[in-house]
Design an enzyme around this catalytic site. Structure first.
Site, PDB file in Angstrom:
ATOM      1  N   ASP A  60      46.406  57.532  78.818  1.00 51.12           N
ATOM      2  CA  ASP A  60      47.141  56.630  77.922  1.00 51.12           C
ATOM      3  C   ASP A  60      47.445  57.345  76.608  1.00 51.12           C
ATOM      4  O   ASP A  60      46.612  58.073  76.066  1.00 51.12           O
ATOM      5  CB  ASP A  60      46.314  55.364  77.658  1.00 51.12           C
ATOM      6  CG  ASP A  60      47.159  54.227  77.121  1.00 51.12           C
ATOM      7  OD1 ASP A  60      47.337  53.228  77.841  1.00 51.12           O
ATOM      8  OD2 ASP A  60      47.643  54.331  75.971  1.00 51.12           O
ATOM      9  N   ASN A 114      46.427  44.023  82.527  1.00 46.43           N
ATOM     10  CA  ASN A 114      47.097  43.015  81.707  1.00 46.43           C
ATOM     11  C   ASN A 114      48.327  42.534  82.470  1.00 46.43           C
ATOM     12  O   ASN A 114      49.113  43.346  82.968  1.00 46.43           O
ATOM     13  CB  ASN A 114      47.507  43.614  80.359  1.00 46.43           C
ATOM     14  CG  ASN A 114      46.301  44.037  79.537  1.00 46.43           C
ATOM     15  OD1 ASN A 114      45.270  43.391  79.576  1.00 46.43           O
ATOM     16  ND2 ASN A 114      46.430  45.132  78.809  1.00 46.43           N
ATOM     17  N   GLY A 136      49.112  39.996  77.841  1.00 48.17           N
ATOM     18  CA  GLY A 136      49.322  41.116  76.919  1.00 48.17           C
ATOM     19  C   GLY A 136      49.966  42.323  77.564  1.00 48.17           C
ATOM     20  O   GLY A 136      49.861  43.443  77.061  1.00 48.17           O
ATOM     21  N   GLN A 137      50.677  42.116  78.688  1.00 45.70           N
ATOM     22  CA  GLN A 137      51.332  43.239  79.374  1.00 45.70           C
ATOM     23  C   GLN A 137      52.567  43.674  78.587  1.00 45.70           C
ATOM     24  O   GLN A 137      53.425  42.850  78.269  1.00 45.70           O
ATOM     25  CB  GLN A 137      51.740  42.809  80.792  1.00 45.70           C
ATOM     26  CG  GLN A 137      52.370  43.940  81.597  1.00 45.70           C
ATOM     27  CD  GLN A 137      52.723  43.509  83.019  1.00 45.70           C
ATOM     28  OE1 GLN A 137      52.602  42.334  83.385  1.00 45.70           O
ATOM     29  NE2 GLN A 137      53.171  44.450  83.821  1.00 45.70           N
ATOM     30  N   HIS A 178      49.959  48.508  86.270  1.00 47.93           N
ATOM     31  CA  HIS A 178      49.074  49.602  85.885  1.00 47.93           C
ATOM     32  C   HIS A 178      47.684  49.035  85.671  1.00 47.93           C
ATOM     33  O   HIS A 178      47.524  47.933  85.151  1.00 47.93           O
ATOM     34  CB  HIS A 178      49.559  50.316  84.610  1.00 47.93           C
ATOM     35  CG  HIS A 178      49.908  49.413  83.485  1.00 47.93           C
ATOM     36  ND1 HIS A 178      51.066  48.671  83.447  1.00 47.93           N
ATOM     37  CD2 HIS A 178      49.242  49.118  82.341  1.00 47.93           C
ATOM     38  CE1 HIS A 178      51.100  47.962  82.329  1.00 47.93           C
ATOM     39  NE2 HIS A 178      50.002  48.202  81.644  1.00 47.93           N
ATOM     40  N   HIS A 205      44.236  49.891  83.731  1.00 52.21           N
ATOM     41  CA  HIS A 205      43.577  50.707  82.711  1.00 52.21           C
ATOM     42  C   HIS A 205      42.166  51.031  83.188  1.00 52.21           C
ATOM     43  O   HIS A 205      41.415  50.121  83.559  1.00 52.21           O
ATOM     44  CB  HIS A 205      43.448  49.938  81.388  1.00 52.21           C
ATOM     45  CG  HIS A 205      44.736  49.540  80.740  1.00 52.21           C
ATOM     46  ND1 HIS A 205      45.257  50.188  79.645  1.00 52.21           N
ATOM     47  CD2 HIS A 205      45.606  48.535  81.005  1.00 52.21           C
ATOM     48  CE1 HIS A 205      46.381  49.601  79.265  1.00 52.21           C
ATOM     49  NE2 HIS A 205      46.617  48.587  80.069  1.00 52.21           N
TER      50      HIS A 205
HETATM   51  P1  AMP Z   1      49.782  47.155  78.738  1.00 55.98           P
HETATM   52  O1  AMP Z   1      49.747  46.682  77.318  1.00 55.98           O
HETATM   53  O2  AMP Z   1      48.625  46.732  79.567  1.00 55.98           O
HETATM   54  O3  AMP Z   1      51.116  46.867  79.389  1.00 55.98           O
HETATM   55  O4  AMP Z   1      49.596  48.722  78.654  1.00 55.98           O
HETATM   56  C1  AMP Z   1      50.620  49.642  78.506  1.00 55.98           C
HETATM   57  C2  AMP Z   1      49.945  50.913  78.097  1.00 55.98           C
HETATM   58  O5  AMP Z   1      50.851  51.982  78.311  1.00 55.98           O
HETATM   59  C3  AMP Z   1      49.535  50.980  76.626  1.00 55.98           C
HETATM   60  O6  AMP Z   1      48.128  51.197  76.551  1.00 55.98           O
HETATM   61  C4  AMP Z   1      50.333  52.155  76.081  1.00 55.98           C
HETATM   62  O7  AMP Z   1      49.599  52.922  75.152  1.00 55.98           O
HETATM   63  C5  AMP Z   1      50.627  52.954  77.339  1.00 55.98           C
HETATM   64  N1  AMP Z   1      51.811  53.781  77.326  1.00 55.98           N
HETATM   65  C6  AMP Z   1      53.079  53.409  77.017  1.00 55.98           C
HETATM   66  N2  AMP Z   1      53.921  54.438  77.168  1.00 55.98           N
HETATM   67  C7  AMP Z   1      53.167  55.493  77.592  1.00 55.98           C
HETATM   68  C8  AMP Z   1      53.464  56.851  77.949  1.00 55.98           C
HETATM   69  N3  AMP Z   1      54.708  57.346  77.887  1.00 55.98           N
HETATM   70  N4  AMP Z   1      52.422  57.649  78.331  1.00 55.98           N
HETATM   71  C9  AMP Z   1      51.170  57.159  78.396  1.00 55.98           C
HETATM   72  N5  AMP Z   1      50.848  55.891  78.100  1.00 55.98           N
HETATM   73  C10 AMP Z   1      51.821  55.068  77.701  1.00 55.98           C
END
Ligand code: AMP
Ligand code: ZN
Length: 117
Positions: A34, A90, A96-97, A103, A105
């Site tokens: 991340d 999420n 909170g997505q 994905h 985490h």
């Molecule tokens: P969510 O809030 O569960 O949708 O998580 C999305 C996650 O993607 C967040 O933790 C961001 O920091 C991460 N994220 C967004 N763009 C990138 C990227 N290009 N490379 C790595 N992580 C990313």
């Protein structure tokens, strides 16, 4: 559902069109670090096919979701997260997505609190 969505950032990462720091890859899933880590270990595990969220998992595509959990367990072992770890998906606005491609985490390396905010 298209296997690749042209405007989806995680589809682009899966296709190698946007760079990422990879932790694991096979034909079905990609795991990468991340950009904004919330723990000493913070990896995202995604299916290579476009699935919008955990709300879109069905009998037809759930095998990749199971595979994501296998990869999470393997990475946690490899990274020495012997004290435990947290897996989070999420989902939707209330969940909170922020990226609309499934994905999970993988968070570890520190003690987690419950409940989340
Ligand atoms: P969510 O809030 O569960 O949708 O998580 C999305 C996650 O993607 C967040 O933790 C961001 O920091 C991460 N994220 C967004 N763009 C990138 C990227 N290009 N490379 C790595 N992580 C990313
Ligand atoms: Zn996508």
């Amino acid at each position: 559902m298209n296997s690749k969505m042209s405007d989806c950032i995680f589809c682009k990462i899966a296709a190698g069109e946007i760079p990422s720091k990879k932790a694991y890859e096979d034909d079905r899933v990609l795991a990468f670090y991340d950009l904004d880590p919330q723990a000493p270990v913070h990896i995202l595990i995604i299916p290579k096919e476009h699935i919008a969220s955990a709300a879109e998992i069905t009998e037809d595509n759930s095998s990749v979701a199971a595979h994501i959990f296998e990869v999470a367990a393997r990475l946690a072992k490899e990274l020495g997260l012997d004290g435990g770890f947290r897996l989070v998906a999420n989902t939707g606005a209330d969940g909170g997505q922020t990226v609309q491609h499934l994905h999970v985490h993988l968070l570890g390396g520190r003690s987690m609190k419950w409940p989340p905010g």
